[in-house]
Design an enzyme around this catalytic site. Structure first.
Site, PDB file in Angstrom:
ATOM      1  N   ALA A  48      38.506  31.207  37.806  1.00  0.00           N
ATOM      2  CA  ALA A  48      38.458  29.830  38.568  1.00  0.00           C
ATOM      3  C   ALA A  48      38.342  30.319  39.994  1.00  0.00           C
ATOM      4  CB  ALA A  48      39.850  29.198  38.146  1.00  0.00           C
TER       5      ALA A  48
ATOM      6  N   GLY B  78      38.046  31.689  48.098  1.00  0.00           N
ATOM      7  CA  GLY B  78      38.683  33.248  48.548  1.00  0.00           C
ATOM      8  C   GLY B  78      38.253  34.334  48.039  1.00  0.00           C
ATOM      9  N   HIS B  79      37.855  34.205  46.743  1.00  0.00           N
ATOM     10  CA  HIS B  79      37.430  35.279  45.820  1.00  0.00           C
ATOM     11  C   HIS B  79      35.975  35.658  46.383  1.00  0.00           C
ATOM     12  CE1 HIS B  79      39.924  33.331  42.479  1.00  0.00           C
ATOM     13  NE2 HIS B  79      40.346  34.549  42.448  1.00  0.00           N
TER      14      HIS B  79
ATOM     15  N   ASP C  86      48.508  36.867  48.185  1.00  0.00           N
ATOM     16  CA  ASP C  86      49.389  37.271  47.452  1.00  0.00           C
ATOM     17  C   ASP C  86      49.915  38.799  48.389  1.00  0.00           C
ATOM     18  OD1 ASP C  86      49.003  36.027  44.706  1.00  0.00           O
ATOM     19  OD2 ASP C  86      47.183  36.337  45.530  1.00  0.00           O
TER      20      ASP C  86
ATOM     21  N   GLN D 240      51.775  41.360  46.449  1.00  0.00           N
ATOM     22  CA  GLN D 240      50.878  41.998  45.381  1.00  0.00           C
ATOM     23  C   GLN D 240      50.374  43.216  46.148  1.00  0.00           C
ATOM     24  OE1 GLN D 240      48.660  40.221  41.834  1.00  0.00           O
ATOM     25  NE2 GLN D 240      47.149  40.340  43.313  1.00  0.00           N
TER      26      GLN D 240
ATOM     27  N   ARG E 235      45.074  27.702  41.234  1.00  0.00           N
ATOM     28  CA  ARG E 235      45.804  26.645  40.827  1.00  0.00           C
ATOM     29  C   ARG E 235      45.637  25.424  41.598  1.00  0.00           C
ATOM     30  NH1 ARG E 235      49.214  31.312  40.339  1.00  0.00           N
ATOM     31  NH2 ARG E 235      50.276  31.831  38.241  1.00  0.00           N
TER      32      ARG E 235
HETATM   33  O1  PAF Z   1      45.625  38.236  42.238  1.00  0.00           O
HETATM   34  C1  PAF Z   1      45.056  38.079  40.938  1.00  0.00           C
HETATM   35  O2  PAF Z   1      44.448  37.287  40.461  1.00  0.00           O
HETATM   36  C2  PAF Z   1      45.972  39.016  39.817  1.00  0.00           C
HETATM   37  O3  PAF Z   1      47.104  39.166  39.951  1.00  0.00           O
HETATM   38  C3  PAF Z   1      44.895  40.396  39.462  1.00  0.00           C
HETATM   39  C4  PAF Z   1      45.125  41.199  40.648  1.00  0.00           C
HETATM   40  C5  PAF Z   1      43.547  40.043  39.226  1.00  0.00           C
HETATM   41  C6  PAF Z   1      45.424  41.097  38.107  1.00  0.00           C
HETATM   42  O4  PAF Z   1      45.392  40.257  37.202  1.00  0.00           O
END
Ligand code: PAF
Length: 281
Positions: A32, A36-37, A150, A153, A187
């Protein structure tokens, strides 16, 4: 651009490219894809000869089955987006490719998973560590790129990368926001029109909170942020914590030197959004 579902073939490809002296940049995603990606891919393409993007909605990191079921899956559209940028390999494995058998590994995150996402989503970081470590084994990148939305993360991944002895540089990249300030997230596409019109309050409140160290204590600032957002009928704050950016320990006073970051999780109906803001002095 090659689209692969086999871990073995991808590893063969990257090992071959590395033997020719090529550098490998890796952007792990759950698909999705949004701007950002695409910005992570842009950073990866500037730093490396080859860019690998993975798309895999990782079941082990969802502590809420409904959240996993609802997570958007739009592989064809993602691939169309990736064709337009510098992406050499898309790795989109099936679940049994990543989890052919149960993976019972446990990880030591120190204190990093005792707060915020770790506290409110039990098992979440274990799932992230499981999949990221598997992906690192398969892709063997020189550098891997993660978004600072994140924030926790990124800290957890830096920690396990070191702990598990991967020789991979973790590059954390700035949050990309919509025009109204909403942090980009896969999301967001699940939000209704009315929810979407309201959620910019989250970033607006965080931006305003940056001014608070001049006039409020840490505890007053936390209360103010939570109250301001909860006054909106669409939103319910799960937590807002202000932490030392270097170790994620909650702070009680503004202090001076260390970087402070305010991290928030908000429920908007059954959609859960996170965001964060750095405090400058
Ligand atoms: O940030 C995310 O999209 C997920 O946590 C990742 C790092 C791809 C791991 O599934």
């Amino acid at each position: 651009m090659k689209i692969l579902k086999s871990a073995e073939i991808l590893t063969e490809e990257v090992v071959n490219l590395k033997s020719q002296g090529k550098s490998i940049g890796f952007v792990p995603t759950m698909g999705a894809l949004h701007k950002g990606h695409l910005s992570l891919i842009d950073y990866a393409s500037r730093d490396n000869d080859i860019v690998v993007v993975s798309i895999f909605v990782n079941p082990t990191q969802f502590n809420d089955k409904g959240d996993y079921d609802r997570y958007p899956r739009i592989l064809e559209k993602d691939i169309e987006k990736l064709k337009k940028v510098k992406c050499d390999f898309v790795f989109s494995p099936e679940e049994n490719e990543m989890y052919p058998e149960e993976d019972n590994r446990e990880f030591d995150f120190g204190k990093l998973d005792k707060v915020m996402e770790g506290e409110h989503r039990p098992g979440h970081f274990r799932g992230v560590a499981l999949i990221v470590s598997k992906l690192f084994e398969i892709v063997k990148p020189h550098k891997a790129y993660f978004g600072e939305k994140d924030f926790q993360q990124v800290a957890v991944i830096k920690h396990i990368t070191k702990q598990l002895g991967f020789n991979i540089e973790i590059v954390s990249c700035p949050i990309i926001r919509e025009n109204d300030g909403l942090a980009m997230s896969s999301r967001n596409m699940l939000l209704s029109k009315y929810q979407r019109a309201n959620v910019s309050l989250i970033s607006k409140t965080l931006f305003e909170a940056r001014e608070m160290p001049k006039k409020m204590t840490v505890s007053e600032t936390k209360d103010w942020v939570i109250r301001t957002i909860n006054e909106n009928p669409y939103m319910d704050v799960e937590y807002f914590e202000i932490v030392d950016g270097s170790n994620l320990e909650p702070i009680n006073d503004w202090g001076q030197d260390e970087e402070k970051v305010g991290c928030i999780a908000v429920h908007v109906g059954n959609i859960r959004l996170i965001d964060n803001i750095r405090f400058y002095f």
